[in-house]
Design a protein around this motif. Sequence first.
Motif, mmCIF file in Angstrom:
data_model
loop_
_atom_site.group_PDB
_atom_site.id
_atom_site.type_symbol
_atom_site.label_atom_id
_atom_site.label_comp_id
_atom_site.label_asym_id
_atom_site.label_seq_id
_atom_site.Cartn_x
_atom_site.Cartn_y
_atom_site.Cartn_z
ATOM 1 N N ASP A 1 -7.951 11.294 -5.357
ATOM 2 C CA ASP A 1 -8.782 10.199 -4.845
ATOM 3 C C ASP A 1 -7.967 9.288 -3.924
ATOM 4 O O ASP A 1 -8.449 8.874 -2.864
ATOM 5 N N ALA A 2 -6.719 9.006 -4.319
ATOM 6 C CA ALA A 2 -5.855 8.152 -3.490
ATOM 7 C C ALA A 2 -5.547 8.822 -2.154
ATOM 8 O O ALA A 2 -5.547 8.171 -1.106
ATOM 9 N N MET B 1 -7.412 11.045 -0.606
ATOM 10 C CA MET B 1 -8.643 11.045 0.184
ATOM 11 C C MET B 1 -8.863 9.668 0.816
ATOM 12 O O MET B 1 -9.217 9.563 1.991
ATOM 13 N N LYS B 2 -8.606 8.625 0.053
ATOM 14 C CA LYS B 2 -8.819 7.260 0.542
ATOM 15 C C LYS B 2 -7.817 6.890 1.631
ATOM 16 O O LYS B 2 -8.170 6.272 2.633
ATOM 17 N N SER B 3 -6.560 7.318 1.460
ATOM 18 C CA SER B 3 -5.510 6.951 2.422
ATOM 19 C C SER B 3 -5.440 7.899 3.615
ATOM 20 O O SER B 3 -4.776 7.595 4.604
ATOM 21 N N GLY B 4 -6.099 9.047 3.506
ATOM 22 C CA GLY B 4 -6.065 10.020 4.592
ATOM 23 C C GLY B 4 -4.823 10.895 4.594
ATOM 24 O O GLY B 4 -4.513 11.548 5.589
ATOM 25 N N THR B 5 -4.114 10.941 3.478
ATOM 26 C CA THR B 5 -2.916 11.773 3.357
ATOM 27 C C THR B 5 -3.257 13.238 3.622
ATOM 28 O O THR B 5 -4.245 13.746 3.082
ATOM 29 N N GLY C 1 -9.310 12.463 4.655
ATOM 30 C CA GLY C 1 -10.315 12.423 3.601
ATOM 31 C C GLY C 1 -11.461 13.398 3.779
ATOM 32 O O GLY C 1 -12.413 13.388 3.004
ATOM 33 N N LYS C 2 -11.375 14.272 4.793
ATOM 34 C CA LYS C 2 -12.444 15.244 5.040
ATOM 35 C C LYS C 2 -11.881 16.658 5.052
ATOM 36 O O LYS C 2 -10.766 16.901 5.520
#
Length: 127
Positions: free
Chosen positions: A33-34, A36-40, A104-105
Amino acid sequence: MMLLHHVLLTAALVTAVPAPKVVLPAFQQASFDAAMKSGTPLVVIVAATWCPVCKAQEVALSRLLATPELKGVQVVRVDFEDQAAVVKALRVESQSTIVAFKGGKEVGRWVGETNQDRIAIMMKRTL
């Protein structure tokens, strides 16, 4: 006859060398989740312990992670049998599935791919 002997000896040596032991980090929902949220940049491999294709994929992924170009990509392993809820959430239908995420995609999904060069192409999509 000499060539055949050489080929058989080479084949025996190749099969006698065990594959390197690869341990990819286990999937953790909070970390996912982290990311996905940060775009890693993230690659998820859905694997089963008994799957030879999965083992080959894990070797390729670990080798690629050692390259400077792909060091920034995070790779995690989902156990196909023990993490059924995650498998379902990722819409994965079989083991040996690799899913790549950028920003995140989802940017790529391959099933059964073991060619290191093609896996590298997918990993680069995450950057």
